[in-house]
Design a protein around this motif. Structure first.
Motif, PDB file in Angstrom:
ATOM      1  N   UNK A 127     -70.805 -79.106 -12.722  1.00 28.29           N
ATOM      2  CA  UNK A 127     -71.208 -80.312 -12.877  1.00 28.29           C
ATOM      3  C   UNK A 127     -72.159 -80.399 -13.915  1.00 28.29           C
ATOM      4  N   UNK A 128     -72.856 -81.677 -13.883  1.00 32.55           N
ATOM      5  CA  UNK A 128     -73.891 -81.889 -14.845  1.00 32.55           C
ATOM      6  C   UNK A 128     -75.149 -82.464 -14.345  1.00 32.55           C
ATOM      7  N   UNK A 129     -76.204 -81.865 -14.533  1.00 32.25           N
ATOM      8  CA  UNK A 129     -77.719 -82.378 -14.129  1.00 32.25           C
ATOM      9  C   UNK A 129     -78.092 -83.371 -15.136  1.00 32.25           C
ATOM     10  N   UNK A 130     -79.338 -83.932 -14.932  1.00 30.86           N
ATOM     11  CA  UNK A 130     -79.608 -84.720 -16.094  1.00 30.86           C
ATOM     12  C   UNK A 130     -79.971 -83.920 -17.439  1.00 30.86           C
ATOM     13  N   UNK A 131     -79.943 -82.592 -17.496  1.00 27.84           N
ATOM     14  CA  UNK A 131     -80.587 -81.970 -18.605  1.00 27.84           C
ATOM     15  C   UNK A 131     -79.342 -81.230 -19.348  1.00 27.84           C
ATOM     16  N   UNK A 132     -78.462 -80.576 -18.345  1.00 29.16           N
ATOM     17  CA  UNK A 132     -77.510 -79.771 -18.932  1.00 29.16           C
ATOM     18  C   UNK A 132     -76.056 -79.695 -18.038  1.00 29.16           C
ATOM     19  N   UNK A 133     -75.116 -78.883 -18.511  1.00 30.89           N
ATOM     20  CA  UNK A 133     -74.007 -78.702 -17.723  1.00 30.89           C
ATOM     21  C   UNK A 133     -74.413 -77.403 -16.678  1.00 30.89           C
ATOM     22  N   UNK A 134     -74.080 -77.409 -15.593  1.00 32.90           N
ATOM     23  CA  UNK A 134     -74.342 -76.575 -14.424  1.00 32.90           C
ATOM     24  C   UNK A 134     -72.940 -75.856 -13.787  1.00 32.90           C
ATOM     25  N   UNK A 135     -73.012 -74.659 -13.385  1.00 30.41           N
ATOM     26  CA  UNK A 135     -71.985 -74.051 -12.583  1.00 30.41           C
ATOM     27  C   UNK A 135     -72.132 -74.698 -11.145  1.00 30.41           C
ATOM     28  N   UNK A 136     -73.339 -75.117 -10.814  1.00 26.17           N
ATOM     29  CA  UNK A 136     -73.255 -76.032  -9.596  1.00 26.17           C
ATOM     30  C   UNK A 136     -73.449 -75.262  -8.218  1.00 26.17           C
ATOM     31  N   UNK A 137     -72.171 -75.110  -7.743  1.00 27.82           N
ATOM     32  CA  UNK A 137     -72.139 -74.313  -6.749  1.00 27.82           C
ATOM     33  C   UNK A 137     -70.740 -73.455  -6.435  1.00 27.82           C
ATOM     34  N   UNK A 138     -71.062 -72.104  -6.085  1.00 30.15           N
ATOM     35  CA  UNK A 138     -69.954 -71.244  -5.644  1.00 30.15           C
ATOM     36  C   UNK A 138     -69.966 -70.780  -4.259  1.00 30.15           C
ATOM     37  N   UNK A 139     -68.844 -70.689  -3.711  1.00 28.31           N
ATOM     38  CA  UNK A 139     -68.570 -70.131  -2.422  1.00 28.31           C
ATOM     39  C   UNK A 139     -67.321 -69.331  -2.216  1.00 28.31           C
ATOM     40  N   UNK A 140     -67.576 -68.248  -1.471  1.00 31.46           N
ATOM     41  CA  UNK A 140     -66.341 -67.587  -1.416  1.00 31.46           C
ATOM     42  C   UNK A 140     -66.177 -67.223   0.121  1.00 31.46           C
TER      43      UNK A 140
END
Length: 311
Positions: free
Chosen positions: A236-249
């Motif tokens: 995703x993108x937060x207000x400042x930068x692109x982010x991996x966000x969430x990873x789940x296995x």
């Protein structure tokens, strides 16, 4: 020492330091950007002044763009001697009360080290002490990762077949999260499960992610050849930068390198969407995620202590 809302002529500078022009410029630019994106409001910026009218302490409430309920505190500044800590306690008490009056039920603050723009958080130990004195508890001992545009993309992992949110709908994502969260090594996620139970925690985490900016096609679940859901990717993108966000296995599929596959998959999605810098956070105890970031070409550029207070 009076605590009040900052006047228009005090924005975006707030507390300034004569010997730190780089810091002054960076923090003013940061607050200008937050105001423009409606991550904060002028009436959410609090200051303390001394007898001579000089600003000695400040903070601002923060939320995701356009939301009306604060989620966190940013730009916390005060002196770090005993009188300064007393002022800081009074400032945070006012900020907490203001956030509560606006509907907040929790408030967060993070401390990054080493000190860096745009917040330049000097004296991290004293900052943590101030937060504890005002009712905040440490929610996560975190590690921050960053990948610059020049880094080589990790090769594609062909073991999983990926299906996106538009084709699957929300339920498979929430179901996989409900399966994975109870045994997560992330302290914040474990706390959500303890507080709400696995299903409600999964719904809450997914709803939190939906507050970010993203394309539905970016969000995917990776399936093994027998059709079992193995891993989830929410870049995703937060207000400042692109982010991996969430990873789940899935717990049954851990130990196979799928976390690395998810980070690599999310990275490729964001790079193809034009991201030049991508960031990601994880718990210091989550060794699998630390290795996943490192294997996907990320560097650990900072540590992050995350604090929360229930209002």
């Amino acid at each position: 020492m009076p605590i009040r809302i900052a006047r228009p002529d005090e924005l975006p500078a707030l507390v300034q330091y004569a010997e730190q022009p780089e810091r002054n410029a960076a923090t003013a630019a940061y607050l200008t950007d937050l105001l423009a994106k409606k991550c904060t409001r002028p009436e959410w910026c609090l200051v303390a002044e001394d007898e001579a009218g000089r600003l000695t302490a400040a903070t601002a409430l923060w939320t995701l763009p356009g939301n009306d309920v604060p989620m966190a505190l940013v730009l916390l500044e005060t002196r770090w001697d005993e009188p300064g800590l007393a002022t800081g306690r009074a400032l945070l008490a006012e900020a907490v009360a203001l956030a509560g009056s606006l509907g907040a039920t929790d408030l967060e603050h993070v401390i990054d080290s080493p000190t860096q723009p745009p917040q330049f958080q000097a004296e991290p130990e004293r900052r943590a002490e101030l937060l504890r004195l005002t009712g905040f508890e440490r929610a996560r001992d975190g590690r921050r990762f960053r990948r610059d545009s020049g880094a080589e993309l990790t090769s594609y992992d062909g073991r999983l077949t990926w299906h996106s949110l538009p084709s699957l709908g929300r339920e498979p994502f929430i179901a996989l999260l409900a399966e994975a969260l109870p045994t997560s090594a992330d302290a914040q996620l474990a706390a959500k499960v303890a507080r709400h139970g696995a299903r409600r925690a999964a719904e809450s985490v997914f709803a939190d992610m939906e507050e970010f900016s993203y394309e539905p096609s970016w969000w995917e679940i990776g399936y093994t050849p027998d059709g079992t859901p193995a891993a989830l990717s929410l870049p995703a993108r937060n207000p400042s930068t692109a982010v991996i966000g969430l990873v789940a296995v899935s717990p049954a599929r851990r130990g196979n390198g799928y976390a690395t596959a998810v980070v690599a998959r999310g990275t490729r999605m964001l790079v193809e969407a034009g991201a030049e810098e991508i960031r990601g956070d994880c718990d210091a105890a989550n060794t699998a995620m630390i290795m996943a970031f490192e294997r996907a070409g990320y560097e650990n550029f900072a540590d992050r202590q995350e604090f929360t207070r229930r209002l």
